[in-house]
Every structure is written in C-alpha cells, then in structure tokens.
Scaffold this motif. Structure first.
Motif, PDB file in Angstrom:
ATOM      1  N   THR A   1      -9.626   5.048  -6.667  1.00 50.57           N
ATOM      2  CA  THR A   1     -10.100   3.661  -6.612  1.00 50.57           C
ATOM      3  C   THR A   1     -10.738   3.314  -5.270  1.00 50.57           C
ATOM      4  OG1 THR A   1      -7.867   2.953  -5.994  1.00 50.57           O
ATOM      5  CG2 THR A   1      -8.448   2.839  -8.324  1.00 50.57           C
TER       6      THR A   1
ATOM      7  N   THR B   1      -5.702   6.903   1.612  1.00 44.29           N
ATOM      8  CA  THR B   1      -4.256   6.734   1.780  1.00 44.29           C
ATOM      9  C   THR B   1      -3.705   7.448   3.005  1.00 44.29           C
ATOM     10  OG1 THR B   1      -3.855   8.648   0.336  1.00 44.29           O
ATOM     11  CG2 THR B   1      -3.947   6.466  -0.709  1.00 44.29           C
TER      12      THR B   1
ATOM     13  N   ARG C   1      -4.409   8.168  -7.987  1.00 46.79           N
ATOM     14  CA  ARG C   1      -5.118   7.028  -8.553  1.00 46.79           C
ATOM     15  C   ARG C   1      -5.666   6.124  -7.449  1.00 46.79           C
ATOM     16  NH1 ARG C   1      -1.864   3.731 -12.919  1.00 46.79           N
ATOM     17  NH2 ARG C   1      -2.174   5.720 -13.996  1.00 46.79           N
ATOM     18  N   MET C   2      -4.880   5.949  -6.370  1.00 47.74           N
ATOM     19  CA  MET C   2      -5.353   5.111  -5.263  1.00 47.74           C
ATOM     20  C   MET C   2      -6.566   5.747  -4.591  1.00 47.74           C
ATOM     21  SD  MET C   2      -1.955   3.546  -3.465  1.00 47.74           S
ATOM     22  CE  MET C   2      -2.995   2.473  -2.488  1.00 47.74           C
ATOM     23  N   ASN C   3      -6.564   7.053  -4.464  1.00 52.58           N
ATOM     24  CA  ASN C   3      -7.733   7.728  -3.887  1.00 52.58           C
ATOM     25  C   ASN C   3      -8.964   7.547  -4.770  1.00 52.58           C
ATOM     26  OD1 ASN C   3      -6.450   8.742  -1.580  1.00 52.58           O
ATOM     27  ND2 ASN C   3      -5.629  10.494  -2.706  1.00 52.58           N
TER      28      ASN C   3
ATOM     29  N   GLN D   1      -0.587   8.308  -5.756  1.00 50.85           N
ATOM     30  CA  GLN D   1      -1.532   8.467  -4.658  1.00 50.85           C
ATOM     31  C   GLN D   1      -2.900   8.907  -5.150  1.00 50.85           C
ATOM     32  OE1 GLN D   1      -0.084  10.951  -1.526  1.00 50.85           O
ATOM     33  NE2 GLN D   1      -1.819  10.588  -0.187  1.00 50.85           N
TER      34      GLN D   1
ATOM     35  N   PHE E   1      -9.347   3.911  -2.014  1.00 51.71           N
ATOM     36  CA  PHE E   1      -8.470   3.739  -0.862  1.00 51.71           C
ATOM     37  C   PHE E   1      -8.247   5.092  -0.184  1.00 51.71           C
ATOM     38  CE2 PHE E   1      -7.216   0.053  -3.417  1.00 51.71           C
ATOM     39  CZ  PHE E   1      -7.270  -0.949  -2.464  1.00 51.71           C
TER      40      PHE E   1
ATOM     41  N   GLY F   1       2.167   1.825  -3.363  1.00 52.33           N
ATOM     42  CA  GLY F   1       1.124   2.389  -4.204  1.00 52.33           C
ATOM     43  C   GLY F   1       0.975   3.883  -3.994  1.00 52.33           C
TER      44      GLY F   1
ATOM     45  N   MET G   1       0.832  -1.202   0.000  1.00 56.92           N
ATOM     46  CA  MET G   1       0.000   0.000   0.000  1.00 56.92           C
ATOM     47  C   MET G   1       0.873   1.261   0.000  1.00 56.92           C
ATOM     48  SD  MET G   1      -3.255  -0.585  -0.146  1.00 56.92           S
ATOM     49  CE  MET G   1      -3.874   0.967   0.474  1.00 56.92           C
TER      50      MET G   1
END
Length: 358
Positions: A200, A204, A196-198, A194, A202, A189, A186
């Motif tokens: 999707t 962060t 893109r992770m938000n 960061q 997540f 990632g 994580m």
C-alpha cells in the motif's frame, strides 16, 4: 509496594528495586515484540551497555545518577541503531537469530577482547582512585567508596527503590503514549501484515527500526538503574539467558499489553529471589498443620519445586499459562472481569425488546 508486598516476604529494598528495573526492561521489550511482532533474543546486550556506560559515568564524572542515566540511554540507543539496522534486513526466525548472534558477540567482546573497558570477568567496579572530575571540583574526596545519589544526596534503603519506581512510572507513561499514538498503530500494522503495508506504499523499515531503538533505550535505562542500585557492571548481564528471561516476562504477563510485562517481570523476580530461598525447614513450618505421616511426604515432594528447583516451578507455571492462557496473565484477568460483568448485568426486560415485524 513495601506495604502490600510485606505478607509475601518481598518488601525489602533490593528485591523491590529489581521489580522496578526489570519491569522497565520488559516494557521496552514489549514495544518491539508486542507491537511489531519482531522477537529479539539479544536485548541483554543493551542492558549490559547501559550498565557499563553508567559505571563509567560514575568513575569519570560524578556519582549523580542523572548524567549516568542520560549517557546510558543515549549510548544504548546508538548501539541499538547499529544492530537494528543490520538485523532488520531479515524477519522472522532469521531476525531472532541475528539479534542472538550480536548479543553473544557483545558478551564475548565484553568478557575478553574489551577487557580494558569492561574489566573482563572481574566486572567493572568503582575504586577510590577514580577521577570523578565533577565531584572532585565540588567537594573533597572521602575515604571510602562513594554511593550513587541525586543532587548530592546518596541513596540508602528504600530511597533507591523509590527513585527506580519513579523512573518506572515515567517509562510506563511514555509506553502508554506510544501504544495510543499513530506511530503505535503503524507498528501494529507491521505486526498484522507487513507485506500488505508495503504494497500500500508504506515503508515499514524506518518504523520497525525506530521501535527497535526505543526498545534498546529502555533496556539501557534498566541497565543504568542496575548500576545505580549496585555500582558494578559485568558481562553476565549480556548473556543469552538474560535475553531469554525478558522474553519469558513478556509472554507470561501478556504480549502487546501495557501491564502484562510488568506483572511478568514481578512474578519471575519473585520466584527467583523468594522461592529459591525456601528450604525443607520452611516447608515443615508451612505444612505443620498436617499430621506427621502426611506432612513428611508432602514436604519431600514440595522441596523439589523450591530452593534450587525454583525454575521447575517457574517452568510449570509458564507451561500452564501458554496452554490455557495464550494471551498471558492479562488474558486471565480479562476473562475473569468479563465473567463478573456478565453476572452483574441485569436480565433484559421483554417489554422493552424490539419485536420482529410481521
């Protein structure tokens, strides 16, 4: 290390202890910077908090190192939680500036405002009048100043180094598990993308804050070990230069690698303690195989890079690494190992190769 570092002149307890302690500091910093990409310029604040906490544990409770280390790690963790919660509201250069500001605020508080707790510019030190409640209950008070130890056995000589080295092995093992865990994935990632992770789903921020706290606890552990080997704590350990030093250690060895920050810490401390002790007489002995007309100008030039000019040598080394090995020393190790693997690989047999279809 006391054996294989002897030819390099580094096999004495004080320097070996610094090798182990600052390796722990760099490993912890790499958990934040190497995995998440958040560059902190204020990690020396946690180093100083760990030192002050450990010395107060020595003064109030006992000279045993285990309570001092435990309190230092916990207090540094809470301190990192507060600073990280505020700093992680921003990212990039703004995060770095915030951490630097908090570190400088901590330095100035320790140097002036919090003098009753930190003893200001004279540093927090042990005295014979310290209560040391637990030690007083178990044994009679001695005449001189006590020394730190484990279960009543005081450290002397290489014993302090072996204790720090044992703690380093544990810290390295924990970092290795973090790197290989889903939590470490994580963090990678976050470093990669960061945003893109938000998108999707997540969140962060808790992961980044956890990494910040763990990194601060590592720094507090290193600060406690500094107090174990030398029972005093001063505000100079919280200066921005100490924060910049751990950044250099990590980049020099290899950001995001496990062994790289350890190597970087060892190199910088070796330059600081060995190269700074060289002088012209040492250089004359080193270049005595050269003819006198050649040796004198060589010694004159080389003297600029040792002694008080050791930082010039370190700066040149850092420039060369950044220019030719952006991944640090570990990138050079990978390149060398890949070259050896290519040369040692047997040439393919044409008879066993797949033929294209007609």
């Amino acid at each position: 290390m006391p054996i294989w570092l002897m030819p390099f002149g580094a096999a004495y307890p004080g320097l070996l202890q610094k090798f182990a302690i600052y390796a722990i500091f760099a490993i912890g910093f790499n958990i934040l910077f190497g995995l998440t990409g958040y560059l902190s310029f204020g990690h020396a604040a946690f180093l100083g908090v760990g030192s002050y906490t450990a010395v107060w544990s020595f003064k109030l409770l006992t000279m045993d190192v285990l309570p001092a280390i435990l309190f230092a790690v916990v207090i540094s963790g809470f301190f990192a939680l507060a600073i990280g919660y505020l700093s992680l509201r921003r990212s990039g250069i703004y995060f770095s500036i915030l951490t630097l500001a908090f570190a400088q605020m901590s330095y100035n508080l320790a140097y002036s405002v919090l003098t009753p707790i930190t003893n200001g510019e004279t540093s927090l030190q042990l005295t014979r009048q310290d209560p040391r409640v637990l030690d007083s209950m178990l044994s009679a008070r001695g005449e001189g100043l006590p020394t730190a130890g484990l279960f009543g056995h005081s450290f002397s000589g290489f014993e302090g180094f072996y204790f720090c080295a044992f703690v380093l092995l544990i810290a390295f093992f924990v970092a290795q598990k973090i790197f290989a865990s889903p939590f470490g994935m994580m963090l990678r990632g976050i470093k990669s993308n960061q945003t893109r992770m938000n998108y999707t789903g997540f969140d962060t921020k808790p992961y980044a804050l956890t990494a910040f706290v763990i990194s601060g606890m590592y720094a507090g552990l290193a600060g406690a070990l500094l107090a174990v080997t030398d029972p005093l704590a001063g505000a100079e350990r919280m200066q921005w230069t100490a924060s910049g030093e751990v950044v250099l250690m990590t980049i020099l060895g290899g950001v995001g690698t496990l062994v790289g920050p350890v190597i970087g810490a060892w190199l910088i401390k070796y330059f600081e303690n060995i190269f700074s002790a060289f002088n012209e007489s040492t250089l004359h002995r080193f270049f005595d195989f050269l003819p006198a007309p050649v040796a004198d100008p060589v010694v004159t030039v080389a003297s600029l890079f040792v002694g008080e000019g050791w930082q010039l040598t370190l700066g040149l080394l850092f420039v060369l690494v950044v220019m030719f090995l952006p991944g640090g020393i570990m990138e050079g190790v990978r390149r060398i190992s890949a070259t050896f693997r290519r040369h040692s690989a047997a040439p393919p047999n044409p008879a066993t190769q797949a033929q294209p279809a007609e």
